[in-house]
Design a protein around this motif. Structure first.
Motif, mmCIF file in Angstrom:
data_model
loop_
_atom_site.group_PDB
_atom_site.id
_atom_site.type_symbol
_atom_site.label_atom_id
_atom_site.label_comp_id
_atom_site.label_asym_id
_atom_site.label_seq_id
_atom_site.Cartn_x
_atom_site.Cartn_y
_atom_site.Cartn_z
ATOM 1 N N ALA A 265 9.139 79.813 65.830
ATOM 2 C CA ALA A 265 10.595 79.727 65.714
ATOM 3 C C ALA A 265 11.066 78.406 66.313
ATOM 4 O O ALA A 265 10.459 77.891 67.260
ATOM 5 C CB ALA A 265 11.256 80.891 66.431
ATOM 6 N N VAL A 266 12.136 77.854 65.741
ATOM 7 C CA VAL A 266 12.656 76.556 66.156
ATOM 8 C C VAL A 266 14.037 76.758 66.771
ATOM 9 O O VAL A 266 14.949 77.273 66.117
ATOM 10 C CB VAL A 266 12.740 75.580 64.961
ATOM 11 N N LEU A 267 14.179 76.351 68.028
ATOM 12 C CA LEU A 267 15.429 76.570 68.754
ATOM 13 C C LEU A 267 16.609 75.822 68.135
ATOM 14 O O LEU A 267 17.737 76.325 68.121
ATOM 15 C CB LEU A 267 15.262 76.149 70.219
ATOM 16 N N THR A 268 16.362 74.636 67.608
ATOM 17 C CA THR A 268 17.464 73.813 67.094
ATOM 18 C C THR A 268 18.008 74.322 65.768
ATOM 19 O O THR A 268 19.204 74.198 65.492
ATOM 20 C CB THR A 268 17.014 72.360 66.934
ATOM 21 N N THR A 269 17.149 74.879 64.933
ATOM 22 C CA THR A 269 17.601 75.352 63.622
ATOM 23 C C THR A 269 17.795 76.868 63.569
ATOM 24 O O THR A 269 18.380 77.371 62.612
ATOM 25 C CB THR A 269 16.576 74.975 62.536
ATOM 26 N N ARG A 270 17.256 77.587 64.565
ATOM 27 C CA ARG A 270 17.298 79.053 64.615
ATOM 28 C C ARG A 270 16.583 79.669 63.416
ATOM 29 O O ARG A 270 16.992 80.695 62.862
ATOM 30 C CB ARG A 270 18.738 79.587 64.689
ATOM 31 N N ILE A 271 15.481 79.034 62.999
ATOM 32 C CA ILE A 271 14.674 79.498 61.865
ATOM 33 C C ILE A 271 13.279 79.839 62.366
ATOM 34 O O ILE A 271 12.739 79.147 63.236
ATOM 35 C CB ILE A 271 14.599 78.418 60.769
ATOM 36 N N TYR A 272 12.689 80.901 61.807
ATOM 37 C CA TYR A 272 11.284 81.200 62.124
ATOM 38 C C TYR A 272 10.433 81.049 60.865
ATOM 39 O O TYR A 272 10.911 81.261 59.741
ATOM 40 C CB TYR A 272 11.123 82.580 62.766
ATOM 41 N N CYS A 273 9.175 80.660 61.059
ATOM 42 C CA CYS A 273 8.274 80.311 59.950
ATOM 43 C C CYS A 273 6.896 80.918 60.159
ATOM 44 O O CYS A 273 6.545 81.388 61.246
ATOM 45 C CB CYS A 273 8.103 78.785 59.863
ATOM 46 N N ARG A 274 6.103 80.855 59.106
ATOM 47 C CA ARG A 274 4.681 81.139 59.238
ATOM 48 C C ARG A 274 3.981 79.866 59.724
ATOM 49 O O ARG A 274 4.502 78.764 59.519
ATOM 50 C CB ARG A 274 4.092 81.624 57.912
ATOM 51 N N PRO A 275 2.788 79.949 60.340
ATOM 52 C CA PRO A 275 2.119 78.748 60.860
ATOM 53 C C PRO A 275 1.856 77.680 59.807
ATOM 54 O O PRO A 275 1.831 76.485 60.124
ATOM 55 C CB PRO A 275 0.812 79.296 61.435
ATOM 56 N N SER A 276 1.681 78.074 58.561
ATOM 57 C CA SER A 276 1.330 77.108 57.519
ATOM 58 C C SER A 276 2.550 76.497 56.834
ATOM 59 O O SER A 276 2.406 75.816 55.813
ATOM 60 C CB SER A 276 0.454 77.772 56.458
ATOM 61 N N CYS A 277 3.742 76.701 57.364
ATOM 62 C CA CYS A 277 4.955 76.160 56.745
ATOM 63 C C CYS A 277 4.808 74.659 56.507
ATOM 64 O O CYS A 277 4.396 73.918 57.408
ATOM 65 C CB CYS A 277 6.170 76.428 57.626
ATOM 66 N N PRO A 278 5.125 74.180 55.294
ATOM 67 C CA PRO A 278 4.928 72.757 54.983
ATOM 68 C C PRO A 278 5.917 71.821 55.678
ATOM 69 O O PRO A 278 5.727 70.603 55.668
ATOM 70 C CB PRO A 278 5.111 72.706 53.457
ATOM 71 N N VAL A 279 6.965 72.364 56.276
ATOM 72 C CA VAL A 279 7.940 71.520 56.967
ATOM 73 C C VAL A 279 7.285 70.868 58.186
ATOM 74 O O VAL A 279 6.441 71.473 58.854
ATOM 75 C CB VAL A 279 9.159 72.357 57.400
#
Length: 480
Positions: free
Chosen positions: A18-32
């Protein structure tokens, strides 16, 4: 952190970032591009990330990643609870029903799930409902109100609020992004079941098809199809192996069973396994290494109904695969519930244990001792005295099965492997395993082979698949 930086898809489902600045959570392989370490948080479950106020990434869709392999590899309270939640127990029976099936208090279940996963059973079930809602929104043209109740929500408002909170889009916005994939006109829901690479479909589908019960299972035009008995009705599923997913087509008499049907299909195909971990351990044995290198990623074919498989295991005692299918087919015709399958040749649901318990033993074309074993088993299962479901205690079920007349180590371990899903089940006395051991120079005697196989723990059920694959049998071949 290394898994995130390398975008290793093997860890999808193991944890979420999860990213504090965007408040988004992802899977480990996220291409971002990964954010700064100080802006990242790690969560053991999607439910925990959602409870912390993060929403799902629209690009990597973490809600659609494979499940953690831990829940099918372990037999402790948390793993059993996760299997039951995936099987819809919280939605149908609530948290008290979940606790009752586990044999613990509600407080104990809540405490252990929060301690390990950062979320309790209600939050985990809510995350599952959100994923089911997304599938229905994107793959059907069902009215939103119908989707809300089909996904398990108690109100349209709760459905709307949850979808917005988890996906940062309204239900109608999610549908607009789905590029016209709706298929509700035919009543068929089409979706992709993800898995961790590699996956070898030969023994997986080969086994299901070669042992399939007429009327309940079939192979048609490259699809494995079978009927499903579900909490709110019945269904028909068609599954086809693709290079990076399993294509799945579901026809349900009640859409509320969607999440449960998906969960049971994933479990049947062992799609949440970690094949790299399994194969790395088995390769340590010089005898198994060439077999693994030749066709890595073998899965253990499981079942959608533990009690059904237990009956079929008894029918298969000391007879050929063809004879076992014949016996099962007769029981289906005599005691199964008829269904209509416009798309193929499926005719029945497998009989309930209650229906089989009412069978006249004299009508069974088995030896007397086998009839006694069969009737004792189905009566015990019908009475609920042995649990072979998703949340079963593997060791307790083994002991209870072994106490029944006519059920020996082969039957117990076959049920443990295929019905209970124990990854360490080992059928040392199986004839196919004996032939493989002989040809590979391994000990043939069950006790000596079991001793050698200690080095394969905790993945002996997977070793069985590689040993079986040395033989020329239809269970090892993807049907043409």
């Amino acid at each position: 952190m290394r898994a995130v930086q390398s975008k290793d898809a093997r860890f999808d489902g193991w944890f979420f970032t999860a990213v504090l600045t965007t408040r988004i959570y992802c899977r480990p392989s996220c291409p971002v591009v990964p954010p700064k370490v100080e802006n990242m948080r790690f969560y053991p479950s999607a439910a925990a990330a959602q409870q912390a106020g993060f929403r799902a990434c629209k690009r990597c869709r973490p809600d659609a990643s494979p499940g953690s392999p831990e829940w099918n590899d372990r037999a402790d309270l948390v793993a059993r609870a996760m299997r039951l939640i995936a099987d819809g127990v919280v939605d149908t029976d609530g948290v008290p029903g979940l606790a009752t099936q586990l044999g613990y208090s509600v407080r104990q279940v809540q405490r252990q799930l929060v301690a390990e996963l950062g979320a309790g059973p209600l939050a985990i079930a809510r995350a599952q409902r959100a994923q089911t809602a997304r599938l229905l929104i994107e793959t059907t043209s069902m009215p939103m109100a119908d989707i809300a109740f089909a996904a398990g929500f108690t109100s349209v408002r709760a459905f709307n609020d949850t979808v917005r909170e988890v996906f940062a889009l309204s239900p109608s916005e999610l549908r607009a992004r789905s590029k016209g994939q709706a298929a509700a006109v035919t009543g068929m829901i089409s979706l992709r079941l993800p898995f961790r690479q590699p996956l070898n479909p030969d023994n997986l589908f080969g086994h299901l098809v070669a042992t399939g019960v007429p009327g309940v299972e079939e192979w048609r035009d490259g699809w494995y199809r079978r009927t499903l008995r579900l909490p709110h009705g019945h269904g028909v599923v068609a599954l086809r192996p693709m290079p990076d997913h399993i294509a799945c087509q579901l026809s349900l008499s009640d859409q509320r069973d969607l999440a449960i049907a998906i969960s049971r299909c994933r479990r049947m195909l062992d799609l949440d396994a970690d094949p790299v971990a399994v194969d790395d351990l088995l390769r340590a044995d010089p005898v198994l290494r060439p077999l693994v290198d030749k066709a890595p990623g073998r899965r253990v074919p499981h079942t959608v109904d533990g009690a059904e498989f237990a009956v079929r295991a008894v029918l298969g005692q000391q007879v050929s695969t063809a004879a076992a299918r014949t016996h099962a087919g007769r029981l289906v015709l005599a005691h199964g519930e008829p269904i209509t399958d416009p798309a193929g040749g499926l005719t029945h649901l497998f009989p309930t244990m209650q229906a089989l318990a009412a069978t006249d033993p004299e009508t069974l074309a088995f030896p007397k001792a086998r009839r006694t074993t069969f009737m004792t088993l189905v009566e015990t299962l019908a009475a609920g005295e042995i649990d072979l479901g998703a949340g079963a205690d593997w060791n307790r079920a083994r002991d209870q099965l072994a106490a029944l007349p006519g059920i020996g180590p082969w039957t117990v371990e076959s049920i443990a492997m295929r019905a209970l899903g124990d990854p360490d089940a080992f059928v040392a006395s199986d004839l196919g395993i004996k032939y493989a051991a002989r040809d590979l120079g391994l000990p043939e005697a069950p006790k000596a082979l079991a001793e050698h196989a200690r080095a394969w723990r905790p993945w002996r059920a997977y070793a069985v698949q590689y040993l079986w694959a040395t033989g020329d049998h239809a269970i090892n071949r993807l049907p043409a």
